[in-house]
Write an enzyme that holds these catalytic residues in place. Structure first.
Site, PDB file in Angstrom:
ATOM      1  N   TYR A  56       3.680   8.008 -15.890  1.00 14.09           N
ATOM      2  CA  TYR A  56       3.616   6.552 -15.623  1.00 14.09           C
ATOM      3  C   TYR A  56       4.753   6.023 -16.730  1.00 14.09           C
ATOM      4  O   TYR A  56       4.245   5.731 -17.923  1.00 14.09           O
ATOM      5  CB  TYR A  56       2.386   5.873 -15.809  1.00 14.09           C
ATOM      6  CG  TYR A  56       1.172   6.103 -14.982  1.00 14.09           C
ATOM      7  CD1 TYR A  56       1.590   6.948 -13.673  1.00 14.09           C
ATOM      8  CD2 TYR A  56       0.213   5.627 -15.055  1.00 14.09           C
ATOM      9  CE1 TYR A  56       0.821   7.130 -12.560  1.00 14.09           C
ATOM     10  CE2 TYR A  56      -0.844   5.871 -14.082  1.00 14.09           C
ATOM     11  CZ  TYR A  56      -0.696   6.473 -12.816  1.00 14.09           C
ATOM     12  OH  TYR A  56      -1.398   6.845 -11.861  1.00 14.09           O
ATOM     13  N   LEU A 205      -6.959  -2.035  -3.107  1.00 17.52           N
ATOM     14  CA  LEU A 205      -6.376  -3.304  -2.629  1.00 17.52           C
ATOM     15  C   LEU A 205      -5.114  -2.919  -1.710  1.00 17.52           C
ATOM     16  O   LEU A 205      -4.189  -3.591  -1.464  1.00 17.52           O
ATOM     17  CB  LEU A 205      -6.124  -4.389  -3.587  1.00 17.52           C
ATOM     18  CG  LEU A 205      -7.269  -4.927  -4.154  1.00 17.52           C
ATOM     19  CD1 LEU A 205      -6.952  -5.760  -5.314  1.00 17.52           C
ATOM     20  CD2 LEU A 205      -8.307  -5.645  -3.315  1.00 17.52           C
ATOM     21  N   ARG A 207      -2.353  -1.182  -2.505  1.00 20.76           N
ATOM     22  CA  ARG A 207      -1.261  -1.646  -3.324  1.00 20.76           C
ATOM     23  C   ARG A 207      -1.107  -3.043  -3.198  1.00 20.76           C
ATOM     24  O   ARG A 207       0.440  -3.600  -3.339  1.00 20.76           O
ATOM     25  CB  ARG A 207      -0.120  -0.975  -2.800  1.00 20.76           C
ATOM     26  CG  ARG A 207      -0.318   0.547  -2.897  1.00 20.76           C
ATOM     27  CD  ARG A 207      -0.427   1.244  -4.041  1.00 20.76           C
ATOM     28  NE  ARG A 207      -0.154   2.763  -3.820  1.00 20.76           N
ATOM     29  CZ  ARG A 207      -0.617   3.578  -5.060  1.00 20.76           C
ATOM     30  NH1 ARG A 207      -0.971   3.175  -5.961  1.00 20.76           N
ATOM     31  NH2 ARG A 207      -0.414   4.917  -4.954  1.00 20.76           N
ATOM     32  N   GLY A 212      -4.752 -10.396  -0.665  1.00 18.43           N
ATOM     33  CA  GLY A 212      -4.992 -11.754  -0.393  1.00 18.43           C
ATOM     34  C   GLY A 212      -3.785 -12.525  -1.016  1.00 18.43           C
ATOM     35  O   GLY A 212      -3.713 -13.867  -0.751  1.00 18.43           O
TER      36      GLY A 212
END
Length: 332
Positions: A56, A205, A207, A212
Protein backbone atom coordinates in the site's frame (compact mmCIF):
# COMPACT_ATOMS: atom_id res chain seq x y z
CA UNK A 1 -17.34 -1.94 21.62
CA UNK A 2 -18.54 -5.40 20.67
CA UNK A 3 -15.80 -7.98 20.13
CA UNK A 4 -15.50 -11.12 18.03
CA UNK A 5 -12.95 -13.92 17.96
CA UNK A 6 -11.14 -14.66 14.70
CA UNK A 7 -11.53 -18.39 14.20
CA UNK A 8 -11.15 -20.95 16.94
CA UNK A 9 -7.52 -20.12 17.66
CA UNK A 10 -7.25 -16.45 16.81
CA UNK A 11 -7.27 -13.16 18.67
CA UNK A 12 -10.28 -11.34 20.06
CA UNK A 13 -10.78 -8.18 18.02
CA UNK A 14 -13.25 -5.33 17.73
CA UNK A 15 -16.40 -6.14 15.76
CA UNK A 16 -15.29 -3.57 13.19
CA UNK A 17 -11.76 -3.26 11.84
CA UNK A 18 -10.05 -0.29 10.20
CA UNK A 19 -8.56 -0.75 6.74
CA UNK A 20 -5.78 1.73 6.03
CA UNK A 21 -5.26 1.30 2.26
CA UNK A 22 -7.11 4.48 1.33
CA UNK A 23 -4.69 6.50 3.44
CA UNK A 24 -1.95 5.84 0.89
CA UNK A 25 -3.40 7.09 -2.36
CA UNK A 26 -5.53 4.18 -3.57
CA UNK A 27 -8.60 6.40 -3.86
CA UNK A 28 -6.75 9.56 -4.82
CA UNK A 29 -4.96 12.08 -2.58
CA UNK A 30 -5.32 11.73 1.18
CA UNK A 31 -4.39 13.97 4.08
CA UNK A 32 -1.62 12.62 6.31
CA UNK A 33 -2.70 14.45 9.44
CA UNK A 34 -6.32 13.41 8.99
CA UNK A 35 -5.27 9.81 8.38
CA UNK A 36 -3.30 9.69 11.62
CA UNK A 37 -6.14 11.40 13.49
CA UNK A 38 -8.53 8.77 12.09
CA UNK A 39 -6.33 5.95 13.40
CA UNK A 40 -6.20 7.61 16.82
CA UNK A 41 -9.97 8.11 16.85
CA UNK A 42 -10.49 4.46 15.94
CA UNK A 43 -8.27 3.26 18.77
CA UNK A 44 -9.95 5.58 21.24
CA UNK A 45 -13.35 4.21 20.17
CA UNK A 46 -12.18 0.67 20.90
CA UNK A 47 -11.31 -0.44 17.37
CA UNK A 48 -8.41 -2.86 17.71
CA UNK A 49 -8.07 -4.57 14.31
CA UNK A 50 -6.05 -2.47 11.86
CA UNK A 51 -5.28 -3.82 8.40
CA UNK A 52 -2.53 -2.81 6.00
CA UNK A 53 -0.31 -4.22 3.26
CA UNK A 54 3.37 -3.70 2.61
CA UNK A 55 2.51 -2.70 -0.99
CA UNK A 56 0.00 0.00 0.00
CA UNK A 57 1.92 3.01 -1.26
CA UNK A 58 4.97 0.71 -1.36
CA UNK A 59 5.74 1.10 2.33
CA UNK A 60 4.00 4.45 2.80
CA UNK A 61 1.04 2.91 4.61
CA UNK A 62 3.18 0.95 7.05
CA UNK A 63 5.31 3.99 7.87
CA UNK A 64 2.15 6.07 8.35
CA UNK A 65 0.73 3.49 10.75
CA UNK A 66 4.07 3.22 12.49
CA UNK A 67 3.84 6.92 13.28
CA UNK A 68 0.18 6.71 14.28
CA UNK A 69 0.78 3.75 16.61
CA UNK A 70 3.70 5.22 18.54
CA UNK A 71 2.86 4.67 22.20
CA UNK A 72 -0.33 2.82 21.21
CA UNK A 73 0.98 -0.50 19.87
CA UNK A 74 -0.58 -2.53 22.66
CA UNK A 75 -4.04 -1.27 21.67
CA UNK A 76 -3.83 -2.62 18.10
CA UNK A 77 -4.10 -6.02 16.46
CA UNK A 78 -2.04 -5.54 13.30
CA UNK A 79 -3.03 -7.47 10.18
CA UNK A 80 -0.50 -7.25 7.35
CA UNK A 81 -0.64 -8.56 3.78
CA UNK A 82 2.53 -9.14 1.79
CA UNK A 83 3.79 -10.50 -1.49
CA UNK A 84 2.37 -8.19 -4.17
CA UNK A 85 5.03 -7.12 -6.66
CA UNK A 86 4.84 -3.59 -8.10
CA UNK A 87 7.06 -1.27 -10.09
CA UNK A 88 7.83 2.43 -9.47
CA UNK A 89 4.97 3.39 -11.79
CA UNK A 90 2.50 1.26 -9.84
CA UNK A 91 2.44 -1.59 -12.37
CA UNK A 92 1.49 -4.99 -10.92
CA UNK A 93 3.85 -7.89 -11.63
CA UNK A 94 2.23 -10.69 -9.62
CA UNK A 95 2.93 -12.19 -6.21
CA UNK A 96 5.97 -13.69 -4.52
CA UNK A 97 5.33 -16.41 -1.96
CA UNK A 98 8.80 -17.98 -1.84
CA UNK A 99 9.93 -18.68 1.74
CA UNK A 100 12.94 -16.36 1.54
CA UNK A 101 10.76 -13.58 0.12
CA UNK A 102 8.23 -14.10 2.92
CA UNK A 103 10.84 -13.62 5.60
CA UNK A 104 12.47 -10.68 3.82
CA UNK A 105 9.12 -8.92 3.43
CA UNK A 106 8.41 -9.44 7.12
CA UNK A 107 11.76 -7.93 8.08
CA UNK A 108 10.97 -4.77 6.10
CA UNK A 109 7.46 -4.61 7.56
CA UNK A 110 8.67 -4.82 11.15
CA UNK A 111 11.13 -2.00 10.48
CA UNK A 112 8.62 0.28 8.75
CA UNK A 113 5.95 -0.24 11.41
CA UNK A 114 8.49 0.02 14.21
CA UNK A 115 7.16 -3.07 15.99
CA UNK A 116 8.60 -6.35 17.26
CA UNK A 117 5.88 -8.63 15.90
CA UNK A 118 2.86 -8.76 13.60
CA UNK A 119 -0.39 -10.10 15.00
CA UNK A 120 -1.72 -11.61 11.74
CA UNK A 121 0.50 -12.08 8.70
CA UNK A 122 -0.96 -13.17 5.38
CA UNK A 123 0.02 -13.57 1.72
CA UNK A 124 -1.94 -11.03 -0.27
CA UNK A 125 -2.70 -13.59 -2.96
CA UNK A 126 -1.70 -17.12 -3.94
CA UNK A 127 1.61 -17.39 -5.78
CA UNK A 128 0.83 -19.89 -8.57
CA UNK A 129 4.50 -20.86 -8.76
CA UNK A 130 4.95 -21.71 -5.08
CA UNK A 131 2.98 -24.38 -3.20
CA UNK A 132 0.93 -22.76 -0.47
CA UNK A 133 2.51 -25.21 1.98
CA UNK A 134 5.90 -23.56 1.41
CA UNK A 135 4.57 -20.04 1.88
CA UNK A 136 2.67 -21.00 5.01
CA UNK A 137 5.65 -22.99 6.27
CA UNK A 138 7.76 -19.84 6.16
CA UNK A 139 5.14 -17.94 8.15
CA UNK A 140 5.03 -20.80 10.65
CA UNK A 141 8.80 -20.43 11.06
CA UNK A 142 8.25 -16.75 11.89
CA UNK A 143 5.48 -17.65 14.33
CA UNK A 144 7.81 -20.11 16.06
CA UNK A 145 10.49 -17.40 16.20
CA UNK A 146 8.09 -14.90 17.77
CA UNK A 147 7.91 -12.39 14.90
CA UNK A 148 4.31 -13.31 13.99
CA UNK A 149 1.41 -14.32 16.24
CA UNK A 150 -1.15 -15.75 13.80
CA UNK A 151 -1.54 -16.93 10.20
CA UNK A 152 -4.13 -15.38 7.92
CA UNK A 153 -5.02 -15.83 4.26
CA UNK A 154 -6.39 -13.52 1.58
CA UNK A 155 -8.40 -14.15 -1.59
CA UNK A 156 -7.90 -17.91 -1.80
CA UNK A 157 -10.33 -20.72 -2.57
CA UNK A 158 -11.52 -23.76 -0.64
CA UNK A 159 -8.73 -26.16 -1.62
CA UNK A 160 -5.99 -23.66 -0.79
CA UNK A 161 -7.65 -22.90 2.55
CA UNK A 162 -7.63 -26.59 3.46
CA UNK A 163 -4.01 -27.09 2.40
CA UNK A 164 -2.81 -24.04 4.31
CA UNK A 165 -4.74 -24.95 7.44
CA UNK A 166 -3.17 -28.42 7.41
CA UNK A 167 0.27 -26.81 7.80
CA UNK A 168 -0.71 -24.32 10.50
CA UNK A 169 -4.08 -23.18 11.88
CA UNK A 170 -5.51 -20.26 9.90
CA UNK A 171 -7.33 -17.69 12.02
CA UNK A 172 -9.03 -15.73 9.26
CA UNK A 173 -9.55 -15.32 5.55
CA UNK A 174 -9.62 -11.77 4.26
CA UNK A 175 -11.91 -11.48 1.26
CA UNK A 176 -14.44 -9.12 -0.26
CA UNK A 177 -17.98 -9.52 1.06
CA UNK A 178 -20.85 -7.09 0.82
CA UNK A 179 -24.45 -6.86 -0.23
CA UNK A 180 -23.37 -6.81 -3.87
CA UNK A 181 -20.34 -9.13 -3.61
CA UNK A 182 -21.66 -12.39 -2.17
CA UNK A 183 -19.79 -15.08 -4.11
CA UNK A 184 -18.08 -16.43 -0.96
CA UNK A 185 -21.43 -17.77 0.23
CA UNK A 186 -21.34 -20.54 -2.37
CA UNK A 187 -18.18 -22.49 -1.52
CA UNK A 188 -15.73 -20.46 0.56
CA UNK A 189 -17.81 -19.52 3.60
CA UNK A 190 -18.94 -23.13 4.18
CA UNK A 191 -15.27 -24.22 4.29
CA UNK A 192 -14.15 -21.47 6.67
CA UNK A 193 -17.00 -22.37 8.99
CA UNK A 194 -16.25 -26.07 8.77
CA UNK A 195 -12.62 -25.44 9.73
CA UNK A 196 -13.30 -22.79 12.36
CA UNK A 197 -11.72 -19.94 10.40
CA UNK A 198 -12.99 -16.38 10.69
CA UNK A 199 -13.62 -13.96 7.84
CA UNK A 200 -12.39 -10.39 7.78
CA UNK A 201 -14.57 -8.82 5.12
CA UNK A 202 -13.23 -5.94 3.08
CA UNK A 203 -15.14 -3.98 0.45
CA UNK A 204 -18.17 -3.93 2.74
CA UNK A 205 -19.27 -0.68 1.07
CA UNK A 206 -18.20 -1.96 -2.35
CA UNK A 207 -15.35 0.53 -2.61
CA UNK A 208 -17.75 3.33 -1.68
CA UNK A 209 -20.39 2.41 -4.27
CA UNK A 210 -22.99 1.54 -1.63
CA UNK A 211 -21.81 4.07 0.93
CA UNK A 212 -24.59 6.46 0.00
CA UNK A 213 -22.02 9.20 -0.57
CA UNK A 214 -20.55 8.26 -3.93
CA UNK A 215 -21.66 9.86 -7.21
CA UNK A 216 -20.62 9.40 -10.83
CA UNK A 217 -18.48 12.54 -10.72
CA UNK A 218 -16.63 11.27 -7.64
CA UNK A 219 -13.64 9.71 -9.40
CA UNK A 220 -10.37 11.66 -9.33
CA UNK A 221 -6.95 11.06 -10.84
CA UNK A 222 -5.19 8.08 -9.26
CA UNK A 223 -8.42 6.48 -8.03
CA UNK A 224 -8.19 2.79 -8.94
CA UNK A 225 -11.97 2.55 -9.05
CA UNK A 226 -11.74 4.11 -12.48
CA UNK A 227 -10.64 0.67 -13.72
CA UNK A 228 -13.35 -1.28 -11.90
CA UNK A 229 -16.23 -2.63 -14.03
CA UNK A 230 -18.81 -1.94 -11.33
CA UNK A 231 -18.04 1.80 -11.72
CA UNK A 232 -17.98 1.77 -15.54
CA UNK A 233 -20.44 3.81 -17.58
CA UNK A 234 -22.41 0.76 -18.69
CA UNK A 235 -22.91 -0.49 -15.11
CA UNK A 236 -22.83 2.38 -12.68
CA UNK A 237 -26.35 3.75 -13.27
CA UNK A 238 -27.87 0.33 -12.63
CA UNK A 239 -25.78 -0.13 -9.49
CA UNK A 240 -26.69 3.30 -8.14
CA UNK A 241 -30.36 2.40 -8.54
CA UNK A 242 -29.73 -0.42 -6.06
CA UNK A 243 -28.22 2.13 -3.68
CA UNK A 244 -31.39 4.22 -3.95
CA UNK A 245 -33.44 1.19 -2.88
CA UNK A 246 -31.16 0.77 0.13
CA UNK A 247 -31.49 4.47 0.87
CA UNK A 248 -35.26 4.09 1.24
CA UNK A 249 -34.84 1.22 3.72
CA UNK A 250 -32.15 3.11 5.67
CA UNK A 251 -34.31 6.21 5.86
CA UNK A 252 -37.11 4.14 7.37
CA UNK A 253 -34.76 3.13 10.19
CA UNK A 254 -33.25 6.59 10.61
CA UNK A 255 -29.75 5.48 9.61
CA UNK A 256 -27.42 6.03 6.67
CA UNK A 257 -26.99 3.72 3.69
CA UNK A 258 -23.45 2.95 4.84
CA UNK A 259 -24.67 1.97 8.30
CA UNK A 260 -27.31 -0.29 6.77
CA UNK A 261 -24.75 -2.01 4.51
CA UNK A 262 -22.28 -2.54 7.37
CA UNK A 263 -25.01 -3.77 9.71
CA UNK A 264 -26.08 -6.32 7.09
CA UNK A 265 -22.56 -7.82 7.01
CA UNK A 266 -22.38 -7.81 10.80
CA UNK A 267 -25.67 -9.73 10.85
CA UNK A 268 -24.33 -12.55 8.65
CA UNK A 269 -22.50 -14.23 11.54
CA UNK A 270 -20.20 -13.56 14.46
CA UNK A 271 -17.39 -15.24 12.57
CA UNK A 272 -17.34 -12.23 10.21
CA UNK A 273 -15.58 -8.95 11.02
CA UNK A 274 -16.09 -6.09 8.56
CA UNK A 275 -12.98 -4.03 7.81
CA UNK A 276 -13.96 -0.46 7.02
CA UNK A 277 -11.69 1.58 4.77
CA UNK A 278 -12.25 4.94 6.44
CA UNK A 279 -9.58 7.58 5.90
CA UNK A 280 -11.48 10.42 7.58
CA UNK A 281 -12.87 10.73 11.07
CA UNK A 282 -16.39 11.57 9.95
CA UNK A 283 -16.60 8.43 7.80
CA UNK A 284 -15.22 6.35 10.68
CA UNK A 285 -17.77 7.78 13.10
CA UNK A 286 -20.56 6.97 10.66
CA UNK A 287 -19.31 3.39 10.29
CA UNK A 288 -19.11 2.90 14.05
CA UNK A 289 -22.77 3.84 14.25
CA UNK A 290 -23.58 0.58 12.47
CA UNK A 291 -22.69 -1.28 15.66
CA UNK A 292 -25.86 0.09 17.25
CA UNK A 293 -28.12 -0.95 14.38
CA UNK A 294 -30.40 -3.92 15.01
CA UNK A 295 -31.77 -5.52 11.85
CA UNK A 296 -34.98 -7.46 12.37
CA UNK A 297 -35.96 -10.43 10.20
CA UNK A 298 -38.30 -8.04 8.36
CA UNK A 299 -35.40 -5.64 7.75
CA UNK A 300 -33.20 -8.42 6.41
CA UNK A 301 -35.98 -9.60 4.14
CA UNK A 302 -36.49 -6.08 2.78
CA UNK A 303 -32.77 -5.68 2.14
CA UNK A 304 -32.64 -9.02 0.32
CA UNK A 305 -35.62 -7.94 -1.76
CA UNK A 306 -34.00 -4.65 -2.68
CA UNK A 307 -30.59 -6.11 -3.49
CA UNK A 308 -30.83 -9.85 -4.13
CA UNK A 309 -27.66 -11.86 -4.84
CA UNK A 310 -26.16 -11.09 -8.27
CA UNK A 311 -28.26 -7.94 -8.62
CA UNK A 312 -25.25 -5.69 -9.22
CA UNK A 313 -23.52 -5.38 -12.56
CA UNK A 314 -19.75 -5.53 -12.99
CA UNK A 315 -17.37 -8.02 -11.42
CA UNK A 316 -15.06 -7.18 -8.55
CA UNK A 317 -12.13 -6.84 -10.90
CA UNK A 318 -11.31 -6.82 -14.60
CA UNK A 319 -11.24 -10.29 -16.22
CA UNK A 320 -7.42 -10.38 -16.27
CA UNK A 321 -7.33 -9.58 -12.56
CA UNK A 322 -10.01 -12.15 -11.79
CA UNK A 323 -7.87 -14.82 -13.45
CA UNK A 324 -5.15 -14.09 -10.87
CA UNK A 325 -7.46 -14.69 -7.92
CA UNK A 326 -7.44 -18.20 -6.49
CA UNK A 327 -10.74 -17.37 -4.80
CA UNK A 328 -12.33 -16.84 -8.22
CA UNK A 329 -10.56 -19.56 -10.22
CA UNK A 330 -11.70 -22.21 -7.77
CA UNK A 331 -15.37 -21.32 -7.94
CA UNK A 332 -16.04 -19.14 -4.92
Amino acid sequence: MDHRTLGTSGPVVSALGLGAMGMSGAYGPSDRSESIATVHTALEAGVTLIDTGDFYGMGHNEMLLGEALQGRRDNAVLSVKFGAQRGPNGQWFGFDGRPAAVKTALAYTLERLGVDYIDIYRPARLDPNVPIEETVGAIKDMIDAGYVRHLGLSEVGPETIRRANAVHPVVDLQIEYSLISRSIERAILPVTRELGIGVTAYGVLSRGLISGHWSKDGLVAGDFRGHSPRFSAENVDHNLQLVDKLRDIAAGKGISVAQLAIAWVLAQGRDIVPVIGARRRDRLTEALGALDVVLTPADLSAIEGAVPPNAARGERYLPAQMAMLDSERTGA
